[in-house]
Design an enzyme around this catalytic site. Structure first.
Site, short mmCIF file in Angstrom:
data_model
loop_
_atom_site.label_atom_id
_atom_site.label_comp_id
_atom_site.label_asym_id
_atom_site.label_seq_id
_atom_site.Cartn_x
_atom_site.Cartn_y
_atom_site.Cartn_z
N SER A 209 33.99 76.05 54.44
CA SER A 209 34.42 75.69 55.70
C SER A 209 35.69 77.05 56.31
CB SER A 209 35.04 74.40 56.35
OG SER A 209 35.71 74.09 55.31
N GLY B 249 37.82 73.65 43.33
CA GLY B 249 38.12 73.17 43.45
C GLY B 249 37.32 71.24 43.79
N GLY C 153 35.31 77.89 44.16
CA GLY C 153 35.45 77.59 42.61
C GLY C 153 37.02 76.90 42.91
N SER D 140 34.68 69.73 44.69
CA SER D 140 34.27 69.16 44.65
C SER D 140 34.24 68.32 43.88
CB SER D 140 32.52 70.28 43.97
OG SER D 140 31.77 70.83 45.30
N LYS E 203 64.34 26.22 46.91
CA LYS E 203 63.07 26.34 48.18
C LYS E 203 64.17 24.49 48.47
CE LYS E 203 59.14 26.21 46.32
NZ LYS E 203 58.95 25.29 46.02
N PRO F 115 54.80 25.52 44.76
CA PRO F 115 55.25 25.89 43.52
C PRO F 115 55.26 27.78 44.06
CG PRO F 115 53.35 25.07 43.12
CD PRO F 115 53.41 24.85 44.61
N1 LIG Z 1 74.73 30.85 46.26
C1 LIG Z 1 73.47 30.02 46.18
N2 LIG Z 1 72.80 29.43 45.61
C2 LIG Z 1 71.95 28.66 46.19
C3 LIG Z 1 71.33 28.70 47.32
N3 LIG Z 1 69.72 27.89 47.61
C4 LIG Z 1 69.75 26.76 46.60
N4 LIG Z 1 70.74 28.19 45.47
C5 LIG Z 1 70.59 27.90 44.01
O1 LIG Z 1 69.96 27.98 43.60
C6 LIG Z 1 69.19 27.50 42.49
C7 LIG Z 1 67.48 27.09 42.20
O2 LIG Z 1 67.35 26.00 43.65
P1 LIG Z 1 65.77 24.78 43.70
O3 LIG Z 1 65.81 24.87 45.42
O4 LIG Z 1 66.20 24.53 42.79
O5 LIG Z 1 65.52 26.91 43.61
P2 LIG Z 1 63.26 26.49 43.74
O6 LIG Z 1 63.14 26.74 42.61
O7 LIG Z 1 63.25 27.65 44.64
O8 LIG Z 1 62.62 24.77 44.14
C8 LIG Z 1 70.05 25.99 42.13
O9 LIG Z 1 70.82 26.98 41.40
C9 LIG Z 1 70.89 26.22 43.44
O10 LIG Z 1 71.43 24.93 43.50
C10 LIG Z 1 72.00 29.25 48.39
O11 LIG Z 1 71.63 29.25 50.20
N5 LIG Z 1 73.39 29.58 47.90
#
Ligand SMILES: Nc1nc2c(ncn2[C@@H]2O[C@H](COP(=O)(O)OP(=O)(O)O)[C@@H](O)[C@H]2O)c(=O)[nH]1
Lengths: 634, 300
Positions: A542, A473, A471, A475, A37, A112
């Protein structure tokens, strides 16, 4: 995608003017820890050039110390925040980031993925138009993915971009992507999530984030950025809703001017419009829509305005101005979904302050109906709500408030709960409906029917028809089943021979005609109860196929579950719990099914239970499965 | 149907926040720092209460080391708009003659600004203070709430931040506690400039390039705004076309060389800029976590 500007003054002035037509999309990103993310958000910021060189230099420094990408820039660090969190290496709060393209401005709520943080996701989602949900391609749809999607649906977000990330780690394999998309769509359907765009991505390498990837020639859909740029905004929909304006202040700078100030949170408003002031329920007309550079012909949802009214009504902070012909509901008891955010748990009966719109009242949760497990979406019995838990409650307030159901309008249907001693915000709620409205003068133009009742109940109604020898089962299984459904929060009623034959069908005997009429009446009663929204359990021998088919026809297709409680005559006769077989064998009971009256076994039952092999508990689960698969229960 | 632009939406949100704050507090105040963000904040606040007057005063925490043009702009603005302007100078600093040269930038900033602000808030008993900070300014600010609760000692506790849902803000505090409110939280530097342009909001002329007397000091151009600035023997004051992206105490604010004499030109330069605006602020030059520490200590 970058902001392309020519530095000639004429072009720049044109650019500046053009910026007045750029709109704004707010979205939330959600994923489990390590799904990528932060990397994805960082890449959007980086590739839209919202990162300045000095920040980049700081990033290069940080990457060397904290990064996980060797010598490369760790884009995730761009969106990381408070020092303590950085040391822990996780994002634990909602952070807001900004980036822009020539078409649109974006505000990203970074929510998060950590187990405990439903609170933060709900917070970020409350203002979002769209959710980007990440799935790690190497892991597939996880419990957290379901939870994030459920919260997204609950908070009323109408667009979802599913980023199937880390596709590089599975060699950009199309079948992995397709499989995850299939799983996800099946699940999304169940929770009523719509508007889903699925994109195969690698946040790390930038595939399909901003530019189409050469590694996924099989994918023809939009990139994540294109999906964000083209998602339809809620703004025009909001303008079509009925007019709403919660009064923030009444301004009286001089004896001749009395302005009512507040945000337009639904519809639009023009001079001459008739409006209703709630909860006092007086009507008047709008005279002026005032702005600092002259009066306006109109204001629309999303604007903050000042209006003047034709009559000297008693209007003050906390009131709600509504379109006179479609006002909000006024009540002091509601049903609401509450998301608890306090360290101390929510106890029914404890007083809180409640803020709805601009109105602050004292109130309490009088009943906690059940808790909702965000992972399985199951309803669990609960006596209290703890931090991050969600529950369905009855809320009572000490003064009347005006509101709309959350699904109609987020801003008139959402509220917060404030602790009276610490003043912190301890909960958020989504109003679903008024309960015994104090004065519901204005009936909404909605017919209450099976569908609306079923929406209220949270499940669809149906008849579960158990047939089998005396009988067998029936119910016992029906009783267990009812108890199980009850804990799942379903509204049920059990009809069986005893409670029907003693009242409604007291006049009927056990002749063939009596049996047919018995079943006919039971089927009609069951159909009424289905219309009332219940899951009806009918346990009757029934014996005749035609009667059971008749019962099936009294309800809509898909609302009838024929359960064959299959027990061989010898076994039933051996059990003989009420001594009836013995009596029949002795000739003391005439027309006894299996002895001197036939039993026509179902040819194609919806559920076939073999009681010589299945325990009653297993039998119950088999029926529950059928209800789930049929979408009757969630 | 009318589509609202992003500036329309930002403006509406800020006005909503300002009105909520005024309605939910007893003694609000607008912290006016004379910069462009303060200009926008003031403009929004006036719109929020139009045609009425601002229902709260402005407070400027002065350090006696601000650019002279800032002070004249401040006084002119207050006079022309008929505003109630309060100016506070920390009397201890006045007595001790605290300055960035002999005491260093961090002591200077802490004593004049951080302590000065606390004194002023206590002196007048303000329970809510508007500030012009934006989330895009610095990484740790991305997580700041719009309404940020401060203890009676003006401390910021990241763990006590209140969740903010929908448009529902909670400004309730106990006796002695106060709230800092940031109506511009969701604005970016570019938004601020675009809004100034479209609404024709006056700003201090220091934002536009003009020939100004400067010296180069540890890689930064510092304007010699008055004769209190001590010069090293090898330092030479030269006149250069410069402007400022951010305004503060003149000895601590770096200028950038520029030919942008109009607002469109400033925006054009910014769009191709390679440094963020905070770069000019010398107090931020230590580690990235430093802003956050300052916040916990009560620096605005
Ligand atoms: N192979 C690969 N690794 C990824 C990719 N995107 C993120 N990562 C890795 O996954 C780990 C977690 O990524 P991060 O962005 O910190 O994840 P978050 O916890 O969801 O924010 C890091 O080591 C990134 O480099 C991707 O598209 N491919």
């Amino acid at each position: 995608m970058s902001q392309t500007v020519d530095t000639g003054t004429e072009q720049i002035e044109e650019y500046l003017r053009g910026q007045q037509n750029v709109d704004l999309l707010r979205f939330i990103t959600c994923g489990s820890v390590d799904d990528g993310k932060s990397t994805l958000t960082g890449r959007l910021l980086y590739e839209s050039h919202m990162i300045f060189a000095d920040q980049l230099a700081a990033l290069a420094g940080d990457s060397a110390v904290l990064g996980t990408q060797g010598d490369e820039l760790d884009l995730a660090l761009l969106v990381d925040g408070l020092a303590a969190e950085r040391e822990q290496g996780i994002t634990i709060d909602v952070a807001y980031r900004f980036f822009a393209t020539d078409r649109r401005r974006f505000i990203v709520a970074d929510a998060p993925g950590h187990e405990q943080y439903t609170r933060n996701m709900v917070t970020g989602a409350s203002t979002a138009d769209l959710a980007v949900i990440l799935v790690d391609a190497t892991k597939g749809v996880l419990t957290q993915t379901r939870r994030h999607s459920y919260v997204t649906a609950m908070l009323g977000i109408r667009h979802v971009v599913l980023a199937v990330n880390k596709l590089d780690a599975v060699d950009y394999d199309r079948s992995v992507f397709d499989g995850i998309v299939r799983d996800y769509r099946a699940f999304a359907d169940r929770i009523g999530l719509t508007g889903i765009t699925c994109v195969p991505t690698s946040a790390l390498h930038g595939d399909n984030i901003v530019t189409p990837s050469p590694h996924t020639p099989w994918y023809r859909g939009p990139t994540v950025l294109t999906a964000l740029e083209t998602a339809e905004l809620d703004g025009t929909a909001a303008q079509r809703r009925p007019f709403r304006l919660p009064v923030q202040l009444v301004s009286r700078p001089d004896p001749h001017f009395r302005g009512v100030c507040g945000p337009v949170i639904g519809g639009r408003v023009r001079p001459g419009d008739e409006v209703r002031v709630l909860p006092s329920d007086r009507t008047t007309r709008i005279v002026r829509v005032v702005a600092s550079d002259g009066d306006l012909p109109e204001a629309v949802a999303g604007e903050s305005v000042t209006v003047t009214l034709a009559d000297e009504l008693d209007v003050s902070r906390g009131d709600l101005l509504c379109a006179a012909d479609s006002p909000a509901t006024v009540a002091d008891r509601f049903e609401a979904t509450v998301i608890w955010m306090g360290e101390d748990y929510l106890l029914p009966g404890r007083p809180y302050r409640i803020k709805i719109g601009t109105r602050v009242v004292d109130g309490t949760v009088t009943e906690l109906h059940h808790q909702i497990d965000v992972n399985s979406m199951a309803r669990l019995p609960a006596g209290r709500l703890e931090f991050n838990q969600i529950g369905l409650c009855t809320v009572r307030v000490d003064r009347e408030v005006a509101f709309d159901p959350y699904t109609d309008n987020r801003d008139t249907g959402g509220f917060i709960l404030i602790d009276r001693t610490t003043n912190t915000t301890v909960g958020a709620g989504l109003l679903t409906a008024a309960l015994t409205p104090a004065r519901n003068l204005h009936w909404q133009d909605v017919d209450v029917d099976k569908a609306t009742r079923s929406l209220r109940n949270g499940h669809r109604p149906c008849v579960v028809w158990l047939t089998g020898l005396s009988g067998a089962g029936k119910s016992a299984i029906a009783n267990l089943l009812e108890r199980r459904l009850h804990t799942l929060g379903a509204h049920t009623y059990l009809l069986d021979g005893d409670n029907v034959r003693h009242g409604l069908n007291r006049d009927l005997g056990f002749t063939e005609a009596g049996r047919v009429e018995n079943i006919r009446r039971v089927a009609e009663v069951a159909a009424l109860m289905v219309d009332a929204g219940l899951i009806v359990l009918a346990a009757f021998i029934s014996p005749f196929r035609a009667d059971r088919d008749m019962a099936r026809r009294t309800v809509a297709p898909g609302e009838f579950c024929e359960v064959f409680v299959d027990t061989p005559l010898a076994v039933a006769e051996q059990r003989d719990p009420k001594g009836l077989y013995r009596k029949a064998r002795r000739g003391d009971l005439a027309n006894f099914t299996g002895i001197d009256s036939p039993y026509e076994a179902p040819l194609d039952p919806d559920v076939h239970l073999d009681t010589t092999r299945q325990s009653p508990e297993d039998a119950v689960e088999a029926v529950i499965d059928w209800l789930r698969v049929g979408g009757l229960l969630s | 149907m009318r589509t609202l632009s992003h500036l329309d939406r930002l403006e509406a949100e800020s006005i909503h926040i300002i009105r909520e704050s005024a309605a939910e507090s007893e003694r609000p105040v607008l912290l006016y720092s004379v910069g462009k963000d303060s200009s926008v904040l003031l403009h929004l606040a006036r719109k929020a209460f139009h045609p009425g007057r601002l229902p709260f005063p402005l407070l400027h925490v002065d350090t006696t080391w601000k650019f002279r043009e800032m002070i004249s702009f401040r006084d002119r603005t207050a006079r022309e708009l008929g505003l109630n302007l309060l100016v506070h100078q920390n009397p201890e600093c006045v007595a001790q003659g605290i300055n960035p040269f002999t005491h260093g930038s961090s002591v200077h900033t802490d004593m004049w600004k951080t302590q000065g602000l606390k004194q002023a808030l206590d002196k007048y008993g303000f329970d809510l203070a508007f500030g012009g900070a934006r989330r895009d300014e610095e990484r740790s600010r991305a997580k700041e709430r719009v309404f940020s609760v401060r203890s009676a000692a003006h401390q910021w506790d990241p763990k006590r931040q209140r969740p903010e849902l929908w448009q529902l803000y909670n400004a309730r505090v106990a006796q002695g506690e106060s709230v800092r409110v940031f109506p511009l939280s969701n604005w970016t530097e570019l938004d601020v400039w675009l809004y100034i342009y479209h609404e024709r909001i006056p700003v201090v002329p220091l934002y536009f390039a003009a020939p100004r007397p400067v010296v180069r000091r540890s890689g930064t151009l510092i304007m010699v705004d008055d004769d209190r600035m001590p010069l090293a023997p090898d330092e030479r004051v030269t006149s250069r076309m410069v402007r400022f992206r951010t305004l503060g105490c003149y000895p601590l604010t770096g200028a950038i060389e520029s030919t942008a004499t109009s607002l469109p030109e400033v925006v054009a330069e910014m769009l191709v800029a390679t440094t963020s605006e905070r770069q000019g602020r010398l107090i931020d030059k230590d580690s990235s976590g430093s802003m956050e520490r300052k916040k916990q200590e009560g620096y605005f």
